[in-house]
Design an enzyme around this catalytic site. Structure first.
Site, PDB file in Angstrom:
ATOM      1  CE1 TYR A 107       4.333  -8.892 -12.808  1.00 48.84           C
ATOM      2  CE2 TYR A 107       3.510  -8.578 -15.038  1.00 48.84           C
ATOM      3  CZ  TYR A 107       3.407  -8.348 -13.677  1.00 48.84           C
ATOM      4  OH  TYR A 107       2.371  -7.586 -13.173  1.00 48.84           O
TER       5      TYR A 107
ATOM      6  CG  PHE B  65       4.360  -2.332 -12.938  1.00 47.21           C
ATOM      7  CD1 PHE B  65       4.235  -3.513 -12.211  1.00 47.21           C
ATOM      8  CD2 PHE B  65       4.575  -2.438 -14.309  1.00 47.21           C
ATOM      9  CE1 PHE B  65       4.321  -4.750 -12.838  1.00 47.21           C
ATOM     10  CE2 PHE B  65       4.667  -3.667 -14.937  1.00 47.21           C
ATOM     11  CZ  PHE B  65       4.540  -4.829 -14.200  1.00 47.21           C
TER      12      PHE B  65
ATOM     13  CB  THR C   4       1.751   2.326 -10.463  1.00 41.45           C
ATOM     14  OG1 THR C   4       2.365   1.207 -11.120  1.00 41.45           O
ATOM     15  CG2 THR C   4       0.235   2.201 -10.563  1.00 41.45           C
TER      16      THR C   4
ATOM     17  CB  ALA D 169      -0.934  -0.006   1.215  1.00 36.57           C
ATOM     18  CB  THR D 170       4.468   2.015   0.109  1.00 37.42           C
ATOM     19  OG1 THR D 170       4.924   1.050  -0.839  1.00 37.42           O
ATOM     20  CG2 THR D 170       4.634   1.473   1.513  1.00 37.42           C
TER      21      THR D 170
HETATM   22  P1  NDP Z   1       3.910  -0.179  -7.588  1.00 37.42           P
HETATM   23  O1  NDP Z   1       5.338  -0.485  -7.836  1.00 37.42           O
HETATM   24  O2  NDP Z   1       3.448   1.226  -7.704  1.00 37.42           O
HETATM   25  O3  NDP Z   1       3.457  -0.756  -6.163  1.00 37.42           O
HETATM   26  C1  NDP Z   1       3.865  -2.033  -5.742  1.00 37.42           C
HETATM   27  C2  NDP Z   1       3.605  -2.178  -4.252  1.00 37.42           C
HETATM   28  O4  NDP Z   1       3.985  -3.496  -3.858  1.00 37.42           O
HETATM   29  C3  NDP Z   1       4.410  -1.191  -3.421  1.00 37.42           C
HETATM   30  O5  NDP Z   1       3.592  -0.681  -2.395  1.00 37.42           O
HETATM   31  C4  NDP Z   1       5.515  -2.053  -2.829  1.00 37.42           C
HETATM   32  O6  NDP Z   1       5.836  -1.567  -1.528  1.00 37.42           O
HETATM   33  C5  NDP Z   1       4.794  -3.413  -2.701  1.00 37.42           C
HETATM   34  N1  NDP Z   1       5.726  -4.530  -2.623  1.00 37.42           N
HETATM   35  C6  NDP Z   1       6.579  -4.980  -3.583  1.00 37.42           C
HETATM   36  N2  NDP Z   1       7.294  -6.008  -3.103  1.00 37.42           N
HETATM   37  C7  NDP Z   1       6.878  -6.209  -1.830  1.00 37.42           C
HETATM   38  C8  NDP Z   1       7.248  -7.123  -0.804  1.00 37.42           C
HETATM   39  N3  NDP Z   1       8.190  -8.048  -1.006  1.00 37.42           N
HETATM   40  N4  NDP Z   1       6.605  -7.057   0.388  1.00 37.42           N
HETATM   41  C9  NDP Z   1       5.646  -6.126   0.609  1.00 37.42           C
HETATM   42  N5  NDP Z   1       5.267  -5.241  -0.316  1.00 37.42           N
HETATM   43  C10 NDP Z   1       5.877  -5.271  -1.513  1.00 37.42           C
HETATM   44  O7  NDP Z   1       3.112  -1.113  -8.635  1.00 37.42           O
HETATM   45  P2  NDP Z   1       1.541  -1.313  -8.920  1.00 37.42           P
HETATM   46  O8  NDP Z   1       0.709  -0.554  -7.982  1.00 37.42           O
HETATM   47  O9  NDP Z   1       1.358  -1.091 -10.357  1.00 37.42           O
HETATM   48  O10 NDP Z   1       1.419  -2.877  -8.657  1.00 37.42           O
HETATM   49  C11 NDP Z   1       0.499  -3.444  -7.755  1.00 37.42           C
HETATM   50  C12 NDP Z   1       0.111  -4.824  -8.246  1.00 37.42           C
HETATM   51  O11 NDP Z   1      -0.596  -4.707  -9.479  1.00 37.42           O
HETATM   52  C13 NDP Z   1       1.284  -5.766  -8.518  1.00 37.42           C
HETATM   53  O12 NDP Z   1       0.939  -7.066  -8.082  1.00 37.42           O
HETATM   54  C14 NDP Z   1       1.421  -5.736 -10.039  1.00 37.42           C
HETATM   55  O13 NDP Z   1       2.013  -6.901 -10.555  1.00 37.42           O
HETATM   56  C15 NDP Z   1      -0.048  -5.599 -10.432  1.00 37.42           C
HETATM   57  N6  NDP Z   1      -0.271  -5.060 -11.765  1.00 37.42           N
HETATM   58  C16 NDP Z   1       0.241  -3.846 -12.146  1.00 37.42           C
HETATM   59  C17 NDP Z   1      -0.003  -3.364 -13.416  1.00 37.42           C
HETATM   60  C18 NDP Z   1       0.578  -2.087 -13.931  1.00 37.42           C
HETATM   61  O14 NDP Z   1       0.593  -1.866 -15.168  1.00 37.42           O
HETATM   62  N7  NDP Z   1       1.030  -1.177 -13.083  1.00 37.42           N
HETATM   63  C19 NDP Z   1      -0.825  -4.132 -14.371  1.00 37.42           C
HETATM   64  C20 NDP Z   1      -1.291  -5.382 -13.870  1.00 37.42           C
HETATM   65  C21 NDP Z   1      -1.040  -5.816 -12.607  1.00 37.42           C
HETATM   66  P3  NDP Z   1       7.307  -1.511  -0.882  1.00 37.42           P
HETATM   67  O15 NDP Z   1       8.287  -1.306  -2.003  1.00 37.42           O
HETATM   68  O16 NDP Z   1       7.231  -0.366   0.080  1.00 37.42           O
HETATM   69  O17 NDP Z   1       7.471  -2.811  -0.198  1.00 37.42           O
HETATM   70  C1  8X3 Z   2       1.498  -5.336 -15.745  1.00 30.99           C
HETATM   71  C2  8X3 Z   2       0.991  -5.220 -17.130  1.00 30.99           C
HETATM   72  O1  8X3 Z   2       1.546  -5.621 -19.576  1.00 30.99           O
HETATM   73  O2  8X3 Z   2       3.295  -4.669 -18.187  1.00 30.99           O
HETATM   74  O3  8X3 Z   2       1.090  -6.528 -15.164  1.00 30.99           O
HETATM   75  O4  8X3 Z   2       2.693  -6.979 -17.996  1.00 30.99           O
HETATM   76  S1  8X3 Z   2       2.195  -5.669 -18.260  1.00 30.99           S
END
Ligand code: NDP
Ligand code: 8X3
Length: 254
Positions: free
Chosen positions: A153, A190, A188, A10-11
């Site tokens: 992934y 990501f 994000t 949630a960060t």
């Molecule tokens: P962000 O990088 O913005 O956020 C990821 C979050 O996951 C951060 O809060 C991070 O917190 C936390 N995190 C990562 N590793 C750990 C760990 N080992 N323990 C605890 N927390 C962890 O990415 P998104 O918000 O985009 O991603 C959220 C989810 O959505 C992921 O599962 C991603 O695969 C999925 N997703 C994202 C997409 C995109 O295009 N952005 C598309 C499809 C799916 P911290 O680093 O503080 O631990």
């Molecule tokens: C994140 C979307 O297309 O970068 O899960 O894999 S993609």
């Protein structure tokens, strides 16, 4: 709605937007992540803005002992978790299978798959004993269609898809709902994480089209969590208009 919602990761991004969305509707939130400074700051902002209760739970989802200890040590008033959003996750690198970094593979599998399993198993007893709960897992379009250089992934998110389906079957007897959310491109942190801080590569990910925002996904997650008790949304795939699936984009489209 005065429910207790646990959100892993949630960060930032989708997890952070979910915390804001649920808090803005009166739910109390347990926020998790590894970056304690961010969690503390975010806790204050949620409490000030939405007048809800917030609990910080700092742990790494990859570390089984840390996960179980954190859940075991939740104060009594935080133990009645109604909703678990398994959001923590990441992609690391975008490389051909024969060239990818093995440590990247380990971290993705350990976070996206094992982390989700550990957090779910640690929290489930708090749901099964009340015969009630909702688990919402963040998959991806990457788990629905495999793409070039997506290898592990994609595999980790295909595993989330499969785990969500099996969870739904096995947890039915406990009246626990399971919903899988599969977003396409969401802007994000990501891409910055995936490309290890390379801002140009990260920016390229979203060039030429309007991506989804974390809040777009949070709104949909909130909807799935706000339906009558007998209604369970199983699976949702969400993409920006300009993205037809994990592979096909129309990049001149806003
Ligand atoms: P962000 O990088 O913005 O956020 C990821 C979050 O996951 C951060 O809060 C991070 O917190 C936390 N995190 C990562 N590793 C750990 C760990 N080992 N323990 C605890 N927390 C962890 O990415 P998104 O918000 O985009 O991603 C959220 C989810 O959505 C992921 O599962 C991603 O695969 C999925 N997703 C994202 C997409 C995109 O295009 N952005 C598309 C499809 C799916 P911290 O680093 O503080 O631990
Ligand atoms: C994140 C979307 O297309 O970068 O899960 O894999 S993609």
């Amino acid at each position: 709605m005065n429910r207790t919602v646990f959100i892993s990761g949630a960060t930032s991004g989708i997890g952070k937007a979910c915390a804001e969305k649920f808090a803005s509707n009166g739910d109390n939130i347990i926020i998790n992540g590894r970056r304690k400074d961010r969690l503390s700051e975010f806790k204050d902002s949620l409490q000030n803005n939405f007048k809800v209760k917030v609990f910080e739970s700092v742990f790494d989802v990859q570390k089984k002992d840390e996960v179980f200890a954190a859940i075991k040590n939740l104060p009594e008033e935080w133990q009645a978790i109604d909703i678990l959003i398994n959001n923590a996750g990441l992609a690391l690198g975008r490389d051909y299978f024969d060239e990818a970094d093995l440590d990247d593979w380990d971290t993705m599998m350990q976070t996206n798959v094992n982390g989700l399993l550990y957090v779910s198993r640690a929290i489930l007893p708090l749901m099964t004993k009340r015969n009630s709960g909702h688990i919402i897992n963040l998959g991806s379009v990457a788990g629905k269609e495999m793409y070039e250089k997506g290898n592990v992934y994609c595999a980790s998110k295909a595993a989330v898809d499969a785990i969500s389906k099996t969870m739904r079957i096995d947890l039915l007897q406990h009246r626990i709902k399971v919903t899988a959310i599969h977003p396409g491109a969401v802007q994000t942190e990501f891409a910055m994480v995936r490309f290890k801080g390379d801002a140009n590569k990260a920016a390229d990910t979203y060039k030429g089209f309007k991506p989804l925002s974390g809040m777009d996904i949070a709104e949909i997650i909130y909807y799935t969590a706000s339906l009558p008790p007998h209604v369970c949304i199983n699976d949702i795939v969400i993409t920006p208009l300009a993205q037809a699936n994990a592979i096909y984009f129309k990049k001149d489209m806003q």
